[in-house]
Design an enzyme around this catalytic site. Structure first.
Site, PDB file in Angstrom:
ATOM      1  N   THR A 194       0.631  -1.155   0.192  1.00  0.00           N
ATOM      2  CA  THR A 194       0.024  -0.096   0.541  1.00  0.00           C
ATOM      3  C   THR A 194       0.873   1.676  -0.205  1.00  0.00           C
ATOM      4  O   THR A 194       1.909   1.380   0.280  1.00  0.00           O
ATOM      5  CB  THR A 194      -0.857   0.002   1.218  1.00  0.00           C
ATOM      6  OG1 THR A 194      -1.656  -1.168   0.930  1.00  0.00           O
ATOM      7  CG2 THR A 194      -1.748   1.232   1.250  1.00  0.00           C
ATOM      8  N   GLY A 224     -10.525  -3.689   2.444  1.00  0.00           N
ATOM      9  CA  GLY A 224      -9.419  -3.513   3.338  1.00  0.00           C
ATOM     10  C   GLY A 224      -9.789  -2.368   3.917  1.00  0.00           C
ATOM     11  O   GLY A 224     -10.424  -1.613   4.529  1.00  0.00           O
TER      12      GLY A 224
HETATM   13  N1  ASP Z   1      -3.431  -1.978   4.493  1.00  0.00           N
HETATM   14  C1  ASP Z   1      -4.145  -3.246   2.793  1.00  0.00           C
HETATM   15  C2  ASP Z   1      -4.886  -3.891   3.210  1.00  0.00           C
HETATM   16  O1  ASP Z   1      -4.925  -4.420   4.239  1.00  0.00           O
HETATM   17  C3  ASP Z   1      -2.430  -3.827   2.401  1.00  0.00           C
HETATM   18  C4  ASP Z   1      -1.319  -3.215   2.645  1.00  0.00           C
HETATM   19  O2  ASP Z   1      -0.983  -2.310   3.102  1.00  0.00           O
HETATM   20  O3  ASP Z   1      -0.204  -4.243   2.926  1.00  0.00           O
HETATM   21  O4  ASP Z   1      -5.573  -3.615   2.249  1.00  0.00           O
END
Ligand code: ASP
Length: 344
Positions: A194, A224
């Site tokens: 992200t 998410g």
């Molecule tokens: N936070 C993001 C999600 O859960 C994924 C990530 O940051 O790795 O969609």
């Protein structure tokens, strides 16, 4: 116009405030001296190019949210970043579904999109929701129709590389199904990622944005933390901003963006605010996700910037970095952490 203030924090005071066990307290000891200056832009480590773009815009007088969205657009449009925008890893059906949200401190507004397909820059669509509607969050087909109506162009977000990764993931799921395993050992490197970016300009105005393709191979329709205002990012122009990368399901339960800003509102400096949020997240982790030593079997990061320009990022396990740009230029710095990296 730059304001400057020096802050001294002692690791002993930080440890006491955090009530950490001794070995954790040593690991979590913040950088002893933090110099605050404005403007400042911070982001997840993949935003190293973006923080410079955002910073340069801020020094030319750009709006805080416009500046950081220009920063995250770089990753959204970079097909080699498999965590966001075009080239982001797809869901279990092989379809890229993107999440993003943003907040604009000076006007106290927010916008968000979830499970958006076919548009490479969900951060800009989230801002359009904020700018042009009475709503805050649009998802799925409605979000896409809105984006098309606003003039965004539809495009295929799956690249040949991410299609190949998805095919391998799909084939390896089950040895007995009709999909033959590829005769290779190509590693599918990561399943999350992200970009979160936050900034304070010279006047003290603040904004935050988070954009992602979410957890790779997710169940179609999964949203998410990134598009959840208060989880993936949060901004209060009187206090600061915070955001997150990593396991979104863990963040949503503690409203980590909001909680981090609240800790700063209570007077904690950013490095203690992110550590306190991580502690809360550990306390809220369900049994099935704990390793035998009682620590989470996943990682997550929080990034925080205070109105006066102080900043920090924190991670569960030692080793993560984050990007920052201020008058000293763009660079990566170490996140403070709760735990030493687990041995493999
Ligand atoms: N936070 C993001 C999600 O859960 C994924 C990530 O940051 O790795 O969609």
């Amino acid at each position: 116009m730059t304001t400057r203030r020096d802050f001294l924090t002692s690791s002993a005071a930080a440890a006491a405030a955090l009530s950490l066990r001794p070995q954790q307290a040593a690991a979590a000891a913040p950088t002893p001296r933090i110099t605050a200056s404005r403007p400042v832009v911070i982001s997840s480590a993949n935003g190293l190019r973006g923080v410079k773009v955002a910073y340069d815009r801020l020094t030319r007088g750009a709006d805080t949210l416009d500046a950081i969205i220009a920063g995250v657009n770089i990753q959204e449009l970079d097909a080699d970043d498999q965590s966001v925008g075009i080239g982001g890893l797809p869901n279990a059906d092989g379809v890229v579904q993107l999440d993003a949200s943003c907040m604009h401190g000076p006007t106290k507004r927010a916008g968000s999109v979830g499970a958006l397909e076919g548009i490479a820059t969900p951060s800009l669509v989230a801002k359009a929701v904020m700018d042009y509607t009475d709503h805050i969050m649009l998802v799925g087909e409605g979000a896409k129709r809105f984006a098309l109506a606003m003039g965004f162009k539809e495009q295929e977000l799956l690249t040949e590389k991410t299609r190949q990764d998805w095919l391998r993931w799909r084939a390896r799921l089950n040895k007995d199904d009709a999909w033959l395993d590829h005769d290779d050992d190509v590693a599918i490197k990561f399943t999350t990622g992200t970009i979160n970016m936050n900034c304070v300009d010279a006047k003290g105005d603040i904004s935050s944005v988070t954009t992602t393709s979410g957890m790779a191979w997710k169940i179609p329709g999964r949203i998410g933390d990134s598009p959840v205002i208060g989880a993936g990012q949060y901004c209060d122009n009187t206090v600061g901003a915070a955001g997150s990368t990593g396991r979104g399901e863990a963040n949503i339960k503690v409203c980590g963006g909001f909680l981090t800003v609240e800790f700063m509102r209570q007077g904690l400096p950013p490095e203690q605010a992110v550590l306190r949020t991580l502690e809360r997240l550990v306390a809220m982790t369900e049994q099935r996700l704990l390793r035998p030593d009682g620590r989470p079997n996943f990682d997550i990061q929080f990034y925080a910037v205070a109105k006066d320009g102080r900043y920090a990022a924190g991670t569960l396990y030692e080793g993560a970095q984050f990007a920052v740009c201020d008058e000293k230029g763009p660079r990566l710095e170490k996140c403070v952490h709760l735990f030493a990296r687990p041995s493999r």
